[in-house]
Every structure is written in C-alpha cells, then in structure tokens.
Design a protein around this motif. Sequence first.
Motif, mmCIF file in Angstrom:
data_model
loop_
_atom_site.group_PDB
_atom_site.id
_atom_site.type_symbol
_atom_site.label_atom_id
_atom_site.label_comp_id
_atom_site.label_asym_id
_atom_site.label_seq_id
_atom_site.Cartn_x
_atom_site.Cartn_y
_atom_site.Cartn_z
ATOM 1 N N LEU A 45 -20.856 0.022 1.541
ATOM 2 C CA LEU A 45 -20.266 -0.527 2.542
ATOM 3 C C LEU A 45 -18.737 -0.094 2.893
ATOM 4 O O LEU A 45 -18.308 -0.043 4.133
ATOM 5 N N LEU A 46 -18.149 0.693 1.894
ATOM 6 C CA LEU A 46 -16.639 1.341 2.288
ATOM 7 C C LEU A 46 -17.077 2.593 2.854
ATOM 8 O O LEU A 46 -16.161 2.810 3.968
ATOM 9 N N ARG A 47 -18.108 3.252 2.749
ATOM 10 C CA ARG A 47 -18.452 4.455 3.582
ATOM 11 C C ARG A 47 -18.711 4.052 4.990
ATOM 12 O O ARG A 47 -18.233 4.837 5.825
ATOM 13 N N GLU A 48 -19.233 2.868 5.142
ATOM 14 C CA GLU A 48 -19.415 2.537 6.600
ATOM 15 C C GLU A 48 -18.210 2.125 7.412
ATOM 16 O O GLU A 48 -17.898 2.453 8.555
ATOM 17 N N LEU A 49 -17.248 1.356 6.486
ATOM 18 C CA LEU A 49 -15.758 1.065 7.229
ATOM 19 C C LEU A 49 -14.962 2.481 7.388
ATOM 20 O O LEU A 49 -14.250 2.454 8.394
ATOM 21 N N LEU A 50 -15.335 3.435 6.312
ATOM 22 C CA LEU A 50 -14.289 4.612 6.443
ATOM 23 C C LEU A 50 -14.674 5.598 7.422
ATOM 24 O O LEU A 50 -14.193 6.578 7.511
ATOM 25 N N GLU A 51 -16.169 5.495 7.539
ATOM 26 C CA GLU A 51 -16.858 6.724 8.151
ATOM 27 C C GLU A 51 -16.582 7.987 7.458
ATOM 28 O O GLU A 51 -16.516 8.996 8.165
ATOM 29 N N GLY A 52 -16.668 7.754 6.350
ATOM 30 C CA GLY A 52 -16.564 8.831 5.338
ATOM 31 C C GLY A 52 -16.705 8.438 3.909
ATOM 32 O O GLY A 52 -17.155 7.109 3.605
ATOM 33 N N SER A 53 -16.916 9.329 2.892
ATOM 34 C CA SER A 53 -17.014 9.218 1.372
ATOM 35 C C SER A 53 -15.841 8.496 0.961
ATOM 36 O O SER A 53 -14.914 8.991 1.026
ATOM 37 N N PRO A 54 -15.875 7.397 0.436
ATOM 38 C CA PRO A 54 -14.837 6.685 -0.415
ATOM 39 C C PRO A 54 -14.152 7.481 -1.560
ATOM 40 O O PRO A 54 -14.964 8.128 -2.283
ATOM 41 N N LEU A 55 -12.982 7.529 -1.585
ATOM 42 C CA LEU A 55 -12.130 8.420 -2.578
ATOM 43 C C LEU A 55 -11.033 7.578 -3.091
ATOM 44 O O LEU A 55 -10.221 7.385 -2.578
ATOM 45 N N VAL A 56 -11.266 6.956 -4.400
ATOM 46 C CA VAL A 56 -10.295 6.249 -4.958
ATOM 47 C C VAL A 56 -9.005 6.945 -5.203
ATOM 48 O O VAL A 56 -9.042 8.141 -5.688
ATOM 49 N N CYS A 57 -7.706 6.549 -4.549
ATOM 50 C CA CYS A 57 -6.566 7.335 -4.777
ATOM 51 C C CYS A 57 -5.650 6.342 -5.534
ATOM 52 O O CYS A 57 -4.338 6.867 -6.000
ATOM 53 N N MET A 101 1.250 4.459 1.150
ATOM 54 C CA MET A 101 0.511 5.542 1.035
ATOM 55 C C MET A 101 -0.473 5.799 2.311
ATOM 56 O O MET A 101 -1.672 5.413 2.610
ATOM 57 N N PRO A 102 0.353 6.262 3.387
ATOM 58 C CA PRO A 102 -0.598 6.470 4.737
ATOM 59 C C PRO A 102 -1.485 7.608 4.489
ATOM 60 O O PRO A 102 -1.479 8.590 3.662
ATOM 61 N N PRO A 103 -2.807 7.321 4.757
ATOM 62 C CA PRO A 103 -3.827 8.154 4.642
ATOM 63 C C PRO A 103 -3.488 9.387 5.662
ATOM 64 O O PRO A 103 -2.884 9.404 6.845
ATOM 65 N N PRO A 104 -4.442 10.635 5.207
ATOM 66 C CA PRO A 104 -4.147 11.674 6.158
ATOM 67 C C PRO A 104 -4.528 11.675 7.443
ATOM 68 O O PRO A 104 -4.038 12.257 8.558
ATOM 69 N N VAL A 105 -5.374 10.790 7.719
ATOM 70 C CA VAL A 105 -6.218 10.665 8.988
ATOM 71 C C VAL A 105 -5.788 9.127 9.390
ATOM 72 O O VAL A 105 -6.108 8.436 8.490
ATOM 73 N N GLU A 106 -5.362 8.731 10.690
ATOM 74 C CA GLU A 106 -4.977 7.467 10.919
ATOM 75 C C GLU A 106 -5.950 6.439 10.540
ATOM 76 O O GLU A 106 -7.035 6.462 11.007
ATOM 77 N N ASN A 107 -5.594 5.449 9.887
ATOM 78 C CA ASN A 107 -6.362 4.150 9.588
ATOM 79 C C ASN A 107 -7.725 4.569 8.761
ATOM 80 O O ASN A 107 -8.271 3.727 8.179
ATOM 81 N N LYS A 108 -7.839 5.738 7.899
ATOM 82 C CA LYS A 108 -8.877 6.210 7.209
ATOM 83 C C LYS A 108 -8.432 5.711 5.512
ATOM 84 O O LYS A 108 -8.323 6.494 4.969
ATOM 85 N N LEU A 109 -7.994 4.501 5.730
ATOM 86 C CA LEU A 109 -7.516 4.044 4.274
ATOM 87 C C LEU A 109 -8.281 2.446 4.413
ATOM 88 O O LEU A 109 -8.067 1.698 5.312
ATOM 89 N N VAL A 110 -8.691 1.945 3.080
ATOM 90 C CA VAL A 110 -9.152 0.676 2.895
ATOM 91 C C VAL A 110 -8.823 0.249 1.330
ATOM 92 O O VAL A 110 -8.686 0.839 0.690
#
Length: 301
Positions: free
Chosen positions: A132-144, A164-173
């Motif tokens: 589910l996270l992968r679909e929302l992030l459009e990428g593989s989830p990485l716990v930070c 914790m701003p992500p490296p790519v805009e909005n690619k944080l959930v």
Amino acid sequence: MCIRDSSLADAVNQMEDQQVDYKDKTFDSLTPPLLTEEQKSSWDKNGYLVLPGFFDESRIDQINNLIDEIWANRKFDDNPLVIDAYLKPRGKRMYMRDVPDDARLQPYKLNDLFLESSLVQEIVLDLCLSQLLRELLEGSPLVCNSLTFEYGSQQPCHFDTFFMPPPVENKLVASWIALEDVNSDNGPLIYYPGSHKIPPYIFEDGTLVRTDKERPLCEKYIYDEIEKRNLKRIEFHAKKGDVLIWHAQLFHGGVAIKNDKLTRKSFVTHYFRKEDFSDNDTISLGHGRYYLKRDHQPVPD
C-alpha cells in the motif's frame, strides 16, 4: 536485532519467533494494486487513509510486550536506544539506559526502535502494508524514523516536512498504528482533511524546515488557509490494530490528555522512497522493503 542485553535479547527473540508466516507471499512492483479506486480518490481528496483492524491483536501485543521488556531490561551500558522523556512541559532527550522509572508514567517518545528490533521492522514493513505504501509513494518504502508512544503526544499541529523534508517533493508518508483503543479522554491524534493541498510555507532559507524565528508567520499562514478552505479538524478515535496513513503535508497533531491516568499507546513510522537514496544508505529486508542506515538520535552531553 542489535540490542545486546542477554535477557532482553532472549525475550525479544522468543517473540520474534512468533511472527506471522507469510506463506511465500511476495509483493513487488509487479504485484496488482491493493488500493481500491475509492481509497485512491479519498487519499487525493483528504490526504490520509484509515485501515480498520489492519493488524490482529496478537501482532499488536508483540509490540506492547516488547516495550515492556525494553523498560524492564534497559539498564545495560551499551543500550543505544534514545528517549525523549517528560514531554510536558519541555522534554529531555536521554539514553534509555539512564532514564528514571517514573519517566514511563508521563508522556514520552521512544525514538527509532526500528533500528534495533527485527520484530518492529517486520510490522512497520509488513508485506501488505508495504505494498500500500509503495502505491502511495510510487516507489519502495524506506523507513527513516519511528516513534513509540504510551501516552498522547499532545504535540501542536504540524507538517512532517517541518522536521524531515523528503529528497523529492511529497515523497514521504507516515503510518500510525493503534496499540490500544483511543477515545477523547486519552489524547487522540487530530488532523485536518484536505490540508495537504495547502501550498507549503517556504522558510527564509528556501526549505520546508521550520525555524523558531518564522514559526508565528508560518502558523498564521496555515490557519488562515484552513479557515479560507473551511477545513475541519477530526479526532481519530482508533481501535487497537487500526492503521492511519497520512500524506507528507497533512496538518496533524495531538490534543490534550483529559485523563492523565490513561495511556494512548501508538507507534508512528515515517517512510521515504528507496529510489531517492543510494544503496550504501539503506538496508534491505527483501521484497522491496528497506530502512535507512543511520545512527540513533544524538543525546546532548
């Protein structure tokens, strides 16, 4: 598992042996989507998803039992865990090995348990949740980052990108797991549906990272936008095992605890995308699931 106290490690290992058997299920970029069209539409409109009863009681109890064991066996010299104790009024960052017993009776947050426990890793990167996270992030989830609470945070409303701003805009959930039932008395989570559509406030340094100097201006801007858009605050009265997932720019926080004898146990995890980091900065759990390779939070001298 990196925790080195033998009694704690033995107890944790025993619990980890009881983890769910995935029966060869695999999830990756080729897996059919798990999100329904209704969920996708709700995410776009509101900036969050609720997954009722996502985890069964036995898996939630594993986390609660682990927290008990960590408190009971915390006083060994090289325990790396870091806690923000006594959150009201100001909070004090300490090593878990140094924290007094009474700190557990007041609001606190235990930082980054995912760095030490494979049990936690397998829950916050549960295969179905990760898809589910992968679909929302459009990428593989990485716990930070992860935060363990036993009381309501009572934290003022904020965007996660303040910290914790992500490296790519909005690619944080973020995911929020209810470790017990939540009601209006034990300091529930609050959020403003649709607030993720407010254009972010850009601070003087050109970033989304909040500064004390500009905090009043930022907060005025946000609440003016909330009023202009007629956004309404929601309290999340969760049941044990429910999961809430929210967007990087969802405005959220915690309300005051009405009954300070009541706990509000929860586990929060923040996720970036693996694709935005080098292989040297990440550790793989397999099946397209990762966590950030980093140190624990620094503790002041």
